[in-house]
Enzyme design. Structure first.
Site, PDB file in Angstrom:
ATOM      1  N   ASN A  84     -81.081  36.017 -57.396  1.00  0.00           N
ATOM      2  CA  ASN A  84     -80.603  34.947 -56.533  1.00  0.00           C
ATOM      3  C   ASN A  84     -79.524  35.470 -55.583  1.00  0.00           C
ATOM      4  O   ASN A  84     -79.160  36.640 -55.623  1.00  0.00           O
ATOM      5  CB  ASN A  84     -80.081  33.797 -57.399  1.00  0.00           C
ATOM      6  CG  ASN A  84     -80.303  32.437 -56.774  1.00  0.00           C
ATOM      7  OD1 ASN A  84     -80.122  32.256 -55.580  1.00  0.00           O
ATOM      8  ND2 ASN A  84     -80.697  31.473 -57.596  1.00  0.00           N
ATOM      9  N   HIS A 114     -64.672  55.542 -64.336  1.00  0.00           N
ATOM     10  CA  HIS A 114     -63.625  56.504 -63.983  1.00  0.00           C
ATOM     11  C   HIS A 114     -62.972  57.045 -65.245  1.00  0.00           C
ATOM     12  O   HIS A 114     -62.962  56.381 -66.284  1.00  0.00           O
ATOM     13  CB  HIS A 114     -62.587  55.824 -63.083  1.00  0.00           C
ATOM     14  CG  HIS A 114     -63.201  55.143 -61.908  1.00  0.00           C
ATOM     15  ND1 HIS A 114     -63.520  55.803 -60.751  1.00  0.00           N
ATOM     16  CD2 HIS A 114     -63.604  53.869 -61.713  1.00  0.00           C
ATOM     17  CE1 HIS A 114     -64.067  54.966 -59.889  1.00  0.00           C
ATOM     18  NE2 HIS A 114     -64.132  53.786 -60.457  1.00  0.00           N
ATOM     19  N   GLY A 141     -75.680  33.162 -63.578  1.00  0.00           N
ATOM     20  CA  GLY A 141     -74.845  33.378 -62.406  1.00  0.00           C
ATOM     21  C   GLY A 141     -73.472  33.940 -62.733  1.00  0.00           C
ATOM     22  O   GLY A 141     -72.853  33.571 -63.727  1.00  0.00           O
TER      23      GLY A 141
END
Length: 188
Positions: A84, A114, A141
């Site tokens: 989406n 990192h 979402g």
């Protein structure tokens, strides 16, 4: 292929400021820009641009603009992939999705990581840790998949979850950090 790109693709520490890698990120951002400027009706153009951007598209894939990534060629999606609006994939390492995966709006997938040591981190070197998603996965979402994680077949990642550990198959996970909420029973 330059040494820093070889190191990146091998999952070793590399320098992201390398000119070749900078050019490749610029290329991917240009392709993302062109993709993001397409109209909803330009399905053939979107398909062509997505196949130029991603390393592998197996079958049908739908990505609703806007979409952003670092390189593109480290991304592979299976048939029936759907993302989406507003998804971001930072693909210094491989990102692989199986078949029939659905992503809600604003899902972020990160592979760059990192060094933990501050002096080493200050050198600017980083490395990519792959993210793998199985078949038939639904990611809600604004969920985030962090470097080195995998999501098992048939799993559901709740909206807003931050996945920092592997997600077992056929489970629902949620929260920050994401934890198993329950198992998914047959027929649900």
């Amino acid at each position: 292929m330059g040494r820093e790109k070889e190191r990146m693709l091998a999952g070793e520490a590399y320098d992201p400021s390398d000119p070749e890698l900078r050019r490749e990120r610029e290329r991917a951002r240009d392709r993302c820009r062109r993709y993001n400027e397409t109209a909803q009706t330009e399905t053939d153009r979107r398909d062509r641009l997505l196949r130029e951007l991603f390393g592998e598209v197996r079958g049908d894939a739908t990505v609703l603009p806007p979409f952003h990534c670092d390189y593109g060629y480290n991304i592979g999606v299976g048939d029936g992939f759907f993302a989406n609006f507003g998804c971001v994939f930072l693909d210094a390492g491989p990102i692989a999705f199986g078949e029939n995966c659905m992503l809600g709006p604003g899902v972020h997938v990160y592979t760059p990581t990192h060094p933990l040591d501050p002096e080493e981190r200050a050198t600017g070197r980083e490395f990519g840790d792959p993210v793998t998603v199985g078949d038939d996965v639904w990611i809600g979402g604004q969920a985030v998949l962090t470097p080195g994680t995998s999501v098992g077949d048939g799993a559901v990642v709740a909206a807003g979850a931050v996945v920092v550990d592997d997600v077992p198959a056929r489970t629902v996970v949620g929260g920050n950090p994401a934890e198993v909420i329950r198992e998914i029973e047959d027929g649900e």
